[in-house]
Each structure stands twice: as structure tokens, then as C-alpha cells.
Enzyme design. Structure first.
Site, PDB file in Angstrom:
ATOM      1  N   TYR A 188       0.805  -1.301   0.137  1.00 53.35           N
ATOM      2  CA  TYR A 188       0.052   0.091  -0.061  1.00 53.35           C
ATOM      3  C   TYR A 188       0.800   1.361   0.000  1.00 53.35           C
ATOM      4  O   TYR A 188       0.785   2.290  -0.863  1.00 53.35           O
ATOM      5  CB  TYR A 188      -1.036  -0.157   1.164  1.00 53.35           C
ATOM      6  CG  TYR A 188      -1.845   1.125   1.249  1.00 53.35           C
ATOM      7  CD1 TYR A 188      -3.122   1.140   0.568  1.00 53.35           C
ATOM      8  CD2 TYR A 188      -1.615   2.171   2.188  1.00 53.35           C
ATOM      9  CE1 TYR A 188      -3.900   2.268   0.850  1.00 53.35           C
ATOM     10  CE2 TYR A 188      -2.571   3.076   2.424  1.00 53.35           C
ATOM     11  CZ  TYR A 188      -3.764   3.331   1.511  1.00 53.35           C
ATOM     12  OH  TYR A 188      -4.612   4.528   1.696  1.00 53.35           O
ATOM     13  N   LYS A 225       1.026   4.301  -2.886  1.00 50.58           N
ATOM     14  CA  LYS A 225       0.730   5.525  -2.637  1.00 50.58           C
ATOM     15  C   LYS A 225       1.897   6.494  -2.816  1.00 50.58           C
ATOM     16  O   LYS A 225       1.717   7.769  -3.281  1.00 50.58           O
ATOM     17  CB  LYS A 225       0.021   5.409  -1.423  1.00 50.58           C
ATOM     18  CG  LYS A 225      -1.205   4.959  -0.912  1.00 50.58           C
ATOM     19  CD  LYS A 225      -2.172   5.603  -1.851  1.00 50.58           C
ATOM     20  CE  LYS A 225      -3.607   5.158  -1.588  1.00 50.58           C
ATOM     21  NZ  LYS A 225      -4.576   5.621  -2.519  1.00 50.58           N
TER      22      LYS A 225
END
Length: 256
Positions: free
Chosen positions: A164, A168
Site C-alpha cells: 500500500y 501511494k
């Protein structure tokens, strides 16, 4: 907390009531059926814009002044079809908010390649798909605003979120590289990086995780989705802010 949310909502309504009249924009928000995406979509609709939201499952609550279209951002054909529906109803998209994303938390030693690549595909490559599609209309009009929804996990990392956080963080490099490509055109690309925010994702945290995050947050509370929407709406009107990363984290990252 309730008072803060009501005050934030009233502030947004006041802005909509006092803003100068302008032409309604065609706004496209991925993952706009709940949480931050829904708060962003509602804010633009309150400002008089024509708003399309994408969802993979249930749409936004009944009665919302939003066009809901089915779209999985991991499928380029679905992305193209969603834009066609938005363009037919609202005209070429001039504001894109790439908000759709998923998590798949797991320590790296236990993370499969599929665990990693599926999160990258939804959060990073998905943003690539919608930005590339939106730019057709933006380049034709000579105007556009792109806002990518990142996370403070991209800036300081988080155990169990290598997939993640990598996705990002990739959005930051993507936005800054695209800013160079766009040059003097009136098309901007910026990033919003929320910290702990009152969403379904944060409500799934354990009490210990929540305490640890709040302990690193000078504001002492999570953000409300409306407060993240404040930053998005600002960037949608800011022509000289480009390649920026705006943290909405109560000071947890202190600007980093």
C-alpha cells in the site's frame, strides 16, 4: 466530534453560498460511493458541479445529486466506458479525483506476489488508467485539474503495508513527473495525503493501532472526510499549485 463535523459541513455550505457564480464543471471521482470519495463528491455537487462517481458495488446513498457508474479501475475497458457515460451526461471531465483504492495488509515475509501486485494495480496503475483517459478531454479543452489520493503511509511507511505504501508513494512521483510533462498547459496534477480519517478502513483498526496513530497526531483526533474534501476542492481551483503533496493528517507527519 459531532460538533466538529457539523461545523465543517456548515463551512462547506457557506462557501458554496458565497462563491462567485461560475460555469458548472464536469467532475469525476473514483471510489465516490462512500468515505472520503463520497465527501469529495458531495462537496463538488454542493458547489454546483456535475459529478460522476464510480463504484464497484453499491452506489452512493439514495437521493444524492450524483451520477453513479460501475467501474473497476483495474479494468481499462470499464474505465473507458465510465468516462463515456460521464461525458455523455456532463460533458468532458475537467476535474478528476483519483480516489479509488484498496488495502491488503500483511507482513512482507507472509506477502504473496499477488498480495503485492493487486494493491499496486488498484492504487497506482488504476490511477494511471483514469488519468490517461481523463487527459484526452483536458488536452482538448486546454484546461484540467487532477487530484490523486495518496496517504501519509507513502511518506513515513507503515508496518504490514509495504504494498500500500509503495503504491501511494508512487502517486507522488507520478504527479510530479506529469507536472513536468504538462509544462505551461492549464492542467494541474497534485496529491492529497490523508492520515487517520474516520472511514470504514480506519474503523477496522484495532484499538491498539488506533491509539498508536493518535499518539503521533498533534491534533489528537482523526480527520473527518469533509476535511480531506477541503484540500481536494482547494486544489481543483488552484491553477498555480502543481506537483504538490498536501498532508491532511493533523500534523502527524509535520509536513514530511
Amino acid at each position: 466530534m459531532a460538533g466538529t463535523r457539523q461545523d465543517t459541513a456548515r463551512t462547506g455550505q457557506d462557501r458554496a453560498g458565497t462563491r462567485q457564480d461560475r460555469a458548472a464543471r464536469s467532475v469525476f471521482v473514483t471510489g465516490g460511493n462512500r468515505g472520503i470519495g463520497l465527501a469529495v463528491a458531495r462537496r463538488f455537487a454542493a458547489e454546483g458541479d456535475r459529478v460522476t462517481v464510480t463504484c464497484r458495488g453499491d452506489g452512493p446513498p439514495p437521493g444524492e445529486n450524483l451520477l453513479a457508474v460501475r467501474c473497476d479501475v483495474t479494468d481499462g475497458r470499464q474505465v473507458d466506458q465510465a468516462f463515456k457515460e460521464a461525458e455523455a451526461a456532463h460533458g468532458p471531465v475537467t476535474v478528476l479525483v483519483a480516489n479509488a483504492g484498496v488495502t491488503g495488509d500483511r507482513l512482507l515475509v507472509r506477502m504473496s506476489e499477488e498480495d503485492f501486485t493487486s494493491v499496486i494495480d488498484a492504487n497506482l496503475t488504476g490511477a494511471f488508467r483514469v488519468v490517461r483517459r481523463a487527459m484526452r478531454g483536458m488536452l482538448g479543452q486546454g484546461h484540467g485539474r487532477i487530484v490523486l489520493m495518496s496517504s501519509t503511509a507513502a511518506l513515513h511507511g507503515a508496518a504490514g503495508q509495504t504494498n500500500y505504501a509503495a503504491a501511494k508513494a508512487g502517486l507522488v512521483g507520478f504527479a510530479r513527473s506529469l507536472t513536468h510533462e504538462l509544462g505551461a498547459r492549464d492542467i494541474t496534477c497534485n496529491v492529497v495525503a490523508p492520515g487517520l480519517t474516520e472511514t470504514d478502513m480506519s474503523r477496522a483498526l484495532t484499538e491498539e493501532q488506533r491509539r498508536n496513530l493518535l499518539g503521533r497526531t498533534p491534533a489528537g483526533r482523526p480527520a473527518h472526510p469533509d476535511e480531506v474534501a477541503d484540500a481536494v476542492v482547494f486544489l481543483a481551483g488552484a491553477g498555480h499549485v502543481r506537483g504538490a503533496v498536501i498532508p491532511v493528517d493533523g500534523g502527524a507527519g509535520l509536513g514530511h
